[in-house]
Motif scaffolding. Structure first.
Motif, mmCIF file in Angstrom:
data_model
loop_
_atom_site.group_PDB
_atom_site.id
_atom_site.type_symbol
_atom_site.label_atom_id
_atom_site.label_comp_id
_atom_site.label_asym_id
_atom_site.label_seq_id
_atom_site.Cartn_x
_atom_site.Cartn_y
_atom_site.Cartn_z
ATOM 1 N N ASN A 1 0.851 -1.180 0.000
ATOM 2 C CA ASN A 1 0.000 0.000 0.000
ATOM 3 C C ASN A 1 0.892 1.236 0.000
ATOM 4 O O ASN A 1 1.677 1.448 0.924
ATOM 5 N N TYR A 2 0.760 2.056 -1.054
ATOM 6 C CA TYR A 2 1.620 3.238 -1.213
ATOM 7 C C TYR A 2 0.754 4.488 -1.191
ATOM 8 O O TYR A 2 -0.027 4.739 -2.117
ATOM 9 N N CYS A 3 0.833 5.229 -0.115
ATOM 10 C CA CYS A 3 0.056 6.469 0.031
ATOM 11 C C CYS A 3 -1.435 6.211 -0.210
ATOM 12 O O CYS A 3 -2.123 7.009 -0.868
ATOM 13 N N HIS B 1 1.599 -4.946 2.920
ATOM 14 C CA HIS B 1 2.728 -4.104 3.302
ATOM 15 C C HIS B 1 2.311 -2.636 3.247
ATOM 16 O O HIS B 1 2.066 -2.087 2.168
ATOM 17 N N TYR B 2 2.220 -2.002 4.417
ATOM 18 C CA TYR B 2 1.849 -0.593 4.502
ATOM 19 C C TYR B 2 3.135 0.229 4.509
ATOM 20 O O TYR B 2 3.648 0.614 5.562
ATOM 21 N N SER B 3 3.654 0.494 3.312
ATOM 22 C CA SER B 3 5.016 1.010 3.187
ATOM 23 C C SER B 3 5.148 2.489 3.524
ATOM 24 O O SER B 3 5.833 2.862 4.474
ATOM 25 N N TYR B 4 4.506 3.335 2.738
ATOM 26 C CA TYR B 4 4.673 4.775 2.909
ATOM 27 C C TYR B 4 3.309 5.440 2.976
ATOM 28 O O TYR B 4 2.449 5.221 2.118
ATOM 29 N N TYR B 5 3.144 6.285 3.971
ATOM 30 C CA TYR B 5 1.888 7.019 4.117
ATOM 31 C C TYR B 5 1.903 8.308 3.312
ATOM 32 O O TYR B 5 0.867 8.807 2.885
ATOM 33 N N THR B 6 3.099 8.887 3.118
ATOM 34 C CA THR B 6 3.244 10.132 2.357
ATOM 35 C C THR B 6 4.494 10.034 1.482
ATOM 36 O O THR B 6 5.366 9.189 1.695
ATOM 37 N N LEU B 7 4.596 10.928 0.498
ATOM 38 C CA LEU B 7 5.803 10.981 -0.335
ATOM 39 C C LEU B 7 7.022 11.331 0.498
ATOM 40 O O LEU B 7 8.132 10.851 0.248
ATOM 41 N N ASP B 8 6.828 12.156 1.512
ATOM 42 C CA ASP B 8 7.933 12.527 2.383
ATOM 43 C C ASP B 8 8.497 11.296 3.098
ATOM 44 O O ASP B 8 9.708 11.176 3.279
ATOM 45 N N ASP B 9 7.608 10.367 3.503
ATOM 46 C CA ASP B 9 8.067 9.115 4.110
ATOM 47 C C ASP B 9 8.974 8.348 3.153
ATOM 48 O O ASP B 9 9.998 7.778 3.561
ATOM 49 N N HIS B 10 8.600 8.322 1.880
ATOM 50 C CA HIS B 10 9.387 7.603 0.874
ATOM 51 C C HIS B 10 10.765 8.240 0.708
ATOM 52 O O HIS B 10 11.787 7.551 0.687
ATOM 53 N N TYR B 11 10.805 9.563 0.605
ATOM 54 C CA TYR B 11 12.092 10.253 0.435
ATOM 55 C C TYR B 11 12.996 10.060 1.660
ATOM 56 O O TYR B 11 14.218 9.913 1.521
ATOM 57 N N LYS B 12 12.409 10.064 2.845
ATOM 58 C CA LYS B 12 13.205 9.838 4.059
ATOM 59 C C LYS B 12 13.798 8.431 4.063
ATOM 60 O O LYS B 12 14.954 8.232 4.449
ATOM 61 N N GLN B 13 12.993 7.455 3.627
ATOM 62 C CA GLN B 13 13.485 6.084 3.574
ATOM 63 C C GLN B 13 14.590 5.935 2.534
ATOM 64 O O GLN B 13 15.563 5.199 2.740
ATOM 65 N N ILE C 1 6.401 6.212 -7.673
ATOM 66 C CA ILE C 1 7.272 5.085 -7.315
ATOM 67 C C ILE C 1 8.429 4.975 -8.295
ATOM 68 O O ILE C 1 9.592 4.830 -7.898
ATOM 69 N N SER C 2 8.124 5.053 -9.590
ATOM 70 C CA SER C 2 9.158 4.919 -10.618
ATOM 71 C C SER C 2 10.160 6.066 -10.543
ATOM 72 O O SER C 2 11.377 5.865 -10.638
ATOM 73 N N LYS C 3 9.647 7.270 -10.355
ATOM 74 C CA LYS C 3 10.509 8.457 -10.281
ATOM 75 C C LYS C 3 11.424 8.400 -9.066
ATOM 76 O O LYS C 3 12.642 8.627 -9.170
ATOM 77 N N ILE C 4 10.870 8.086 -7.898
ATOM 78 C CA ILE C 4 11.669 8.086 -6.669
ATOM 79 C C ILE C 4 12.625 6.899 -6.642
ATOM 80 O O ILE C 4 13.744 7.002 -6.126
ATOM 81 N N SER C 5 12.224 5.777 -7.222
ATOM 82 C CA SER C 5 13.125 4.619 -7.300
ATOM 83 C C SER C 5 14.334 4.949 -8.167
ATOM 84 O O SER C 5 15.470 4.551 -7.851
ATOM 85 N N ALA C 6 14.115 5.658 -9.263
ATOM 86 C CA ALA C 6 15.226 6.077 -10.118
ATOM 87 C C ALA C 6 16.138 7.044 -9.363
ATOM 88 O O ALA C 6 17.375 6.950 -9.431
ATOM 89 N N TYR C 7 15.529 7.967 -8.615
ATOM 90 C CA TYR C 7 16.314 8.915 -7.817
ATOM 91 C C TYR C 7 17.135 8.183 -6.755
ATOM 92 O O TYR C 7 18.299 8.525 -6.521
ATOM 93 N N ALA C 8 16.534 7.164 -6.125
ATOM 94 C CA ALA C 8 17.246 6.392 -5.099
ATOM 95 C C ALA C 8 18.463 5.689 -5.691
ATOM 96 O O ALA C 8 19.527 5.610 -5.060
#
Length: 379
Positions: A118-120, A172-184, A235-242
């Motif tokens: 579950n993503y946002c 899987h309750y991964s990220y509640y917000t985009l900010d959570d994803h960037y922090k991870q 997801i695709s954009k942030i995964s590429a950034y990661a």
């Protein structure tokens, strides 16, 4: 006599008050024991866990792989169901596991199951995020957690690789917000970059350029991420950034290591040519950084001695045991904690005995006084 095979659920936690009750609620009627290994939570994690009659242990976090292997060894039963705190069993998977227990159907050494994320608020069915098969139910005598931190995975030993598959999903309750994803991303890329340095893996500038592009294409186009709408794009954009950030940090670490080596070699050369330590000829403020000791008295005494020397500034102690990562941490720690114009650090003993942390083994040279002399003063 009850011959039903019993299962221990094992979870590692750190400040999981937002997730842990959902996880425990999905397990309480399925397993025979719940083991929690916490790494020093400061929120209500422990208080919430105690409502479910769990066995609660604590241990300092030293890596996902290390912590999960430690946790499985705390279980009473050999059959272990491993979940993360932000995961839960759906009803179909609960029934699959209960069916195994009730029918003594454990004919394999381990069992895979799908994970649905579950993503946002959106359940992701594409982006290479589903079915995301995980080996999470296994006989702990048949394998162990492996991989490269932070990406752990349970691997069966040779000869014990017979596995099955269970219907249902781990939710899987991964990220509640985009900010959570960037922090991870920031957190995980730090761990991953250090792991690459420790393993001395080879990378080039092409990894920094091509791998992020390939990651985006893989997630958004090849694995149909566009069908997940806005979630798939993010997801695709942030995964590429990661991916980009991981390789950038690896390259930066290696540059710092190279600069540090050159500084050390230059200091040695100046010492040989002049007959005097470089520190004695400079107006710089210098930071001397050491390896953390488990003997607090020695750490304290060493700090006092260093601080009492003119021109020598005590900064602190780093905790990494890998020589390359340790050298990187020296510069990072000093740069962050104090205004340091130059760093002189050399330890021939550490190079010979990489990983030793039982004593202060970092070598400091100042006006001809090295660590051996400092140690005599402490005794």
């Amino acid at each position: 006599m009850d011959d039903t095979i019993k299962i221990s659920a094992v979870i590692i936690t750190f400040n999981e008050e937002k997730n842990i009750e959902r996880c425990l609620s999905s397990l309480k009627d399925i397993v025979d024991e719940i083991v929690i290994l916490d790494s020093g939570s400061t929120d209500k994690t422990k208080e919430l866990c105690e409502k479910y009659n769990v066995k609660f242990y604590t241990h300092t976090f030293d890596g996902h792989i290390q912590q999960k292997n430690r946790a499985k060894d705390l279980a009473t039963h050999d059959w272990v169901l491993s979940l993360d705190a932000d995961e839960a069993l759906d009803t179909i998977l609960q029934k699959s596991i209960l069916s195994l227990k009730e029918n003594n159907g454990f004919t394999k050494d381990g069992y895979y199951m799908n994970r649905l994320t579950n993503y946002c608020g959106h359940w992701v069915k594409h982006c290479n995020w589903y079915p995301d098969k995980k080996l999470r139910l296994w006989n702990r005598t048949k394998g162990q957690w492996m991989g490269t931190n932070p990406h752990d995975k349970f691997e069966m030993f040779e000869g014990d690789k017979t596995t099955g598959y269970l219907k249902g999903d781990i939710l899987h309750y991964s990220y509640y917000t985009l900010d959570d994803h960037y922090k991870q991303v920031e957190y995980f890329t730090n761990i991953a970059a250090k792991a690459y340095i420790e393993q001395e893996k080879t990378i080039g500038i092409w990894n920094l350029i091509l791998n992020p592009i390939a990651k985006f294409i893989d997630h958004y186009l090849l694995h149909l991420g566009f069908l997940d709408g806005t979630a798939g794009w993010n997801i695709s954009k942030i995964s590429a950034y990661a991916t980009y950030l991981k390789y950038k940090k690896i390259i930066d670490m290696r540059k710092k290591n190279t600069i540090l080596k050159v500084s050390v070699y230059f200091a040695i050369l100046m010492f040989i040519l002049s007959g005097k330590p470089l520190l004695a000829q400079s107006n710089y403020k210098f930071a001397v950084v050491g390896l953390q000791s488990n003997k607090e008295t020695i750490v304290s005494n060493t700090a006092s001695i260093i601080s009492s020397k003119p021109g020598l500034k005590y900064v602190g102690f780093c905790t990494n045991h890998s020589l390359q990562v340790f050298k990187y941490d020296i510069t990072m720690y000093a740069d962050e904690k104090t205004a340091v114009e130059a760093i002189f650090s050399l330890d021939p003993n550490f190079i010979k005995k990489e990983g030793s942390a039982q004593d202060i083994i970092y070598y400091c040279e100042f006006n001809g006084q090295n660590y051996d002399n400092i140690k005599k003063e402490m005794q």
